[in-house]
Write a protein that holds these residues in place. Structure first.
Motif, PDB file in Angstrom:
ATOM      1  N   VAL A  53     -10.454   8.975 -20.333  1.00 61.01           N
ATOM      2  CA  VAL A  53     -11.538   9.692 -20.017  1.00 61.01           C
ATOM      3  C   VAL A  53     -12.240   8.794 -18.861  1.00 61.01           C
ATOM      4  CG1 VAL A  53     -14.142  10.449 -20.571  1.00 61.01           C
ATOM      5  CG2 VAL A  53     -12.150  11.109 -22.141  1.00 61.01           C
ATOM      6  N   LEU A  54     -12.383   7.538 -19.124  1.00 58.76           N
ATOM      7  CA  LEU A  54     -12.882   6.558 -18.054  1.00 58.76           C
ATOM      8  C   LEU A  54     -12.307   6.833 -16.960  1.00 58.76           C
ATOM      9  CD1 LEU A  54     -13.989   3.634 -20.657  1.00 58.76           C
ATOM     10  CD2 LEU A  54     -15.573   5.393 -19.230  1.00 58.76           C
ATOM     11  N   PHE A  55     -10.832   6.676 -16.935  1.00 63.32           N
ATOM     12  CA  PHE A  55     -10.088   6.672 -15.714  1.00 63.32           C
ATOM     13  C   PHE A  55     -10.075   7.810 -14.988  1.00 63.32           C
ATOM     14  CE2 PHE A  55      -6.140   7.570 -13.540  1.00 63.32           C
ATOM     15  CZ  PHE A  55      -5.767   6.539 -12.873  1.00 63.32           C
ATOM     16  N   GLU A  56     -10.106   9.051 -15.432  1.00 62.80           N
ATOM     17  CA  GLU A  56     -10.222  10.283 -14.951  1.00 62.80           C
ATOM     18  C   GLU A  56     -11.689  10.421 -14.279  1.00 62.80           C
ATOM     19  OE1 GLU A  56      -9.259  13.154 -17.966  1.00 62.80           O
ATOM     20  OE2 GLU A  56      -7.034  12.472 -17.817  1.00 62.80           O
ATOM     21  N   LYS A  57     -12.738  10.040 -14.915  1.00 58.23           N
ATOM     22  CA  LYS A  57     -13.853  10.066 -14.477  1.00 58.23           C
ATOM     23  C   LYS A  57     -14.430   9.042 -13.380  1.00 58.23           C
ATOM     24  CE  LYS A  57     -18.867  10.897 -16.071  1.00 58.23           C
ATOM     25  NZ  LYS A  57     -19.626  11.283 -17.105  1.00 58.23           N
ATOM     26  N   CYS A  66     -16.111   8.793  -8.614  1.00 62.77           N
ATOM     27  CA  CYS A  66     -15.323   7.610  -8.469  1.00 62.77           C
ATOM     28  C   CYS A  66     -16.101   6.275  -7.917  1.00 62.77           C
ATOM     29  CB  CYS A  66     -14.233   7.898  -7.565  1.00 62.77           C
ATOM     30  SG  CYS A  66     -13.009   6.492  -7.275  1.00 62.77           S
ATOM     31  N   ILE A  67     -16.011   5.318  -8.808  1.00 60.51           N
ATOM     32  CA  ILE A  67     -16.767   4.215  -8.393  1.00 60.51           C
ATOM     33  C   ILE A  67     -16.285   3.372  -7.007  1.00 60.51           C
ATOM     34  CG2 ILE A  67     -17.831   4.023 -10.833  1.00 60.51           C
ATOM     35  CD1 ILE A  67     -15.744   1.514 -11.381  1.00 60.51           C
ATOM     36  N   ALA A  73      -7.967  -3.614  -6.771  1.00 60.33           N
ATOM     37  CA  ALA A  73      -8.198  -3.170  -8.235  1.00 60.33           C
ATOM     38  C   ALA A  73      -7.876  -1.765  -8.859  1.00 60.33           C
ATOM     39  CB  ALA A  73      -9.905  -3.728  -8.491  1.00 60.33           C
ATOM     40  N   SER A  74      -8.088  -0.805  -7.762  1.00 59.27           N
ATOM     41  CA  SER A  74      -7.751   0.405  -7.939  1.00 59.27           C
ATOM     42  C   SER A  74      -6.305   0.751  -8.271  1.00 59.27           C
ATOM     43  CB  SER A  74      -8.421   1.262  -7.156  1.00 59.27           C
ATOM     44  OG  SER A  74      -7.978   2.740  -7.245  1.00 59.27           O
ATOM     45  N   ASP A  75      -5.513  -0.245  -7.425  1.00 64.57           N
ATOM     46  CA  ASP A  75      -3.986  -0.147  -7.418  1.00 64.57           C
ATOM     47  C   ASP A  75      -3.460  -0.764  -8.734  1.00 64.57           C
ATOM     48  OD1 ASP A  75      -1.705   0.743  -5.986  1.00 64.57           O
ATOM     49  OD2 ASP A  75      -1.151  -1.443  -5.537  1.00 64.57           O
ATOM     50  N   VAL A  76      -4.019  -1.891  -9.211  1.00 67.65           N
ATOM     51  CA  VAL A  76      -3.422  -2.539 -10.416  1.00 67.65           C
ATOM     52  C   VAL A  76      -3.920  -1.445 -11.555  1.00 67.65           C
ATOM     53  CG1 VAL A  76      -3.921  -4.561 -11.642  1.00 67.65           C
ATOM     54  CG2 VAL A  76      -3.506  -4.854  -9.366  1.00 67.65           C
ATOM     55  N   ILE A  77      -5.264  -1.059 -11.682  1.00 64.70           N
ATOM     56  CA  ILE A  77      -5.567   0.077 -12.626  1.00 64.70           C
ATOM     57  C   ILE A  77      -4.913   1.071 -12.769  1.00 64.70           C
ATOM     58  CG2 ILE A  77      -7.571   1.401 -13.614  1.00 64.70           C
ATOM     59  CD1 ILE A  77      -9.451  -0.775 -12.498  1.00 64.70           C
ATOM     60  N   GLN A  78      -4.648   1.606 -11.741  1.00 63.06           N
ATOM     61  CA  GLN A  78      -4.022   3.079 -11.543  1.00 63.06           C
ATOM     62  C   GLN A  78      -2.443   2.473 -11.920  1.00 63.06           C
ATOM     63  OE1 GLN A  78      -4.165   5.725  -8.360  1.00 63.06           O
ATOM     64  NE2 GLN A  78      -6.079   4.695  -7.742  1.00 63.06           N
ATOM     65  N   HIS A  79      -1.776   1.575 -11.552  1.00 69.25           N
ATOM     66  CA  HIS A  79      -0.302   1.155 -11.803  1.00 69.25           C
ATOM     67  C   HIS A  79      -0.307   0.967 -13.640  1.00 69.25           C
ATOM     68  CE1 HIS A  79       3.559  -0.491 -12.016  1.00 69.25           C
ATOM     69  NE2 HIS A  79       2.990  -1.692 -12.599  1.00 69.25           N
ATOM     70  N   HIS A  80      -1.336   0.082 -14.210  1.00 66.24           N
ATOM     71  CA  HIS A  80      -1.562   0.080 -15.769  1.00 66.24           C
ATOM     72  C   HIS A  80      -1.687   1.385 -16.393  1.00 66.24           C
ATOM     73  CE1 HIS A  80      -1.480  -4.321 -14.223  1.00 66.24           C
ATOM     74  NE2 HIS A  80      -1.077  -4.570 -15.544  1.00 66.24           N
ATOM     75  N   PHE A  81      -2.570   1.991 -15.802  1.00 70.78           N
ATOM     76  CA  PHE A  81      -2.738   3.210 -16.458  1.00 70.78           C
ATOM     77  C   PHE A  81      -1.362   3.985 -16.523  1.00 70.78           C
ATOM     78  CE2 PHE A  81      -4.059   7.797 -16.545  1.00 70.78           C
ATOM     79  CZ  PHE A  81      -4.922   7.695 -17.691  1.00 70.78           C
ATOM     80  N   MET A  82      -0.784   4.101 -15.525  1.00 66.23           N
ATOM     81  CA  MET A  82       0.528   4.951 -15.256  1.00 66.23           C
ATOM     82  C   MET A  82       1.499   4.598 -16.485  1.00 66.23           C
ATOM     83  SD  MET A  82       3.500   4.975 -12.488  1.00 66.23           S
ATOM     84  CE  MET A  82       3.847   3.280 -12.999  1.00 66.23           C
ATOM     85  N   LEU A  83       1.491   3.257 -16.517  1.00 63.32           N
ATOM     86  CA  LEU A  83       2.356   2.416 -17.503  1.00 63.32           C
ATOM     87  C   LEU A  83       1.903   2.839 -19.131  1.00 63.32           C
ATOM     88  CD1 LEU A  83       2.975  -0.995 -16.254  1.00 63.32           C
ATOM     89  CD2 LEU A  83       4.539   0.613 -16.172  1.00 63.32           C
ATOM     90  N   CYS A  84       0.758   2.958 -19.091  1.00 63.66           N
ATOM     91  CA  CYS A  84       0.403   3.305 -20.625  1.00 63.66           C
ATOM     92  C   CYS A  84       0.455   4.670 -20.793  1.00 63.66           C
ATOM     93  CB  CYS A  84      -1.141   3.150 -20.640  1.00 63.66           C
ATOM     94  SG  CYS A  84      -1.663   1.261 -20.800  1.00 63.66           S
ATOM     95  N   SER A  85       0.324   5.622 -19.874  1.00 68.45           N
ATOM     96  CA  SER A  85       0.466   6.949 -20.070  1.00 68.45           C
ATOM     97  C   SER A  85       1.950   7.231 -20.447  1.00 68.45           C
ATOM     98  CB  SER A  85       0.284   7.863 -18.713  1.00 68.45           C
ATOM     99  OG  SER A  85      -1.149   7.758 -18.351  1.00 68.45           O
TER     100      SER A  85
END
Length: 161
Positions: A53-57, A66-67, A73-85
């Protein structure tokens, strides 16, 4: 240049002293006094759903809310989110839910001074998944604090204050 005790380095890689200072500030904050957003309260026992929810929002580029964080930071978060997904999808099928998930004792007791999970090509186990989810947004903290500090400084200089 010396850094004041309230200033946080804007880069996504904080040194050990900066991370300890940030963790100390965050731990001292009275989080329980803040209201919880409905989107988070709705998933009170599901950290992965809260993370999504936090990621999508706030992180996805196409989000209306989008903050403002650095590209790194965005690139690293998106990469880790993709790994978690991918891990959640492979482990739990199409539902991609980790219902009734509790943070492991190690992840819960971690002081997060070295919170940045190494960038991996694939998450292999539940512990790494949990730690990655719990630390995912740490990469944006320095940017968020800098943005809040900038807004505070403008407010303090305003005639309304």
């Amino acid at each position: 240049a010396a850094q004041s005790s309230t200033s946080i380095d804007r880069s996504t890689t904080l040194n050990s002293a900066q991370r300890r200072h940030l963790v100390t500030m965050l731990m001292a904050f009275r989080w329980a006094e803040l209201p919880v957003a409905r989107s988070i309260a709705k998933h009170a026992d599901d950290k992965w759903s809260q993370c999504r929810v936090l990621f999508e929002k706030y992180i996805q580029d196409q989000s209306m809310e989008c903050i403002n964080i650095s590209f790194n930071a965005s690139d690293v978060i998106q990469h880790h989110f993709m790994l978690c997904s991918e891990y959640a999808q492979n482990k739990h099928g199409n539902h991609c839910e980790l219902l009734n998930w509790n943070v492991s004792a190690d992840a819960a007791n971690d002081d997060h001074t070295d919170a940045h999970v190494p960038v991996e090509e694939e998450i292999q186990d539940d512990h790494t998944f949990q730690r990655t989810v719990m630390c995912l947004f740490d990469f944006a903290l320095s940017d968020v604090f800098e943005n809040l500090n900038d807004a505070l400084q403008r407010f303090l200089r305003s005639k309304e204050f």
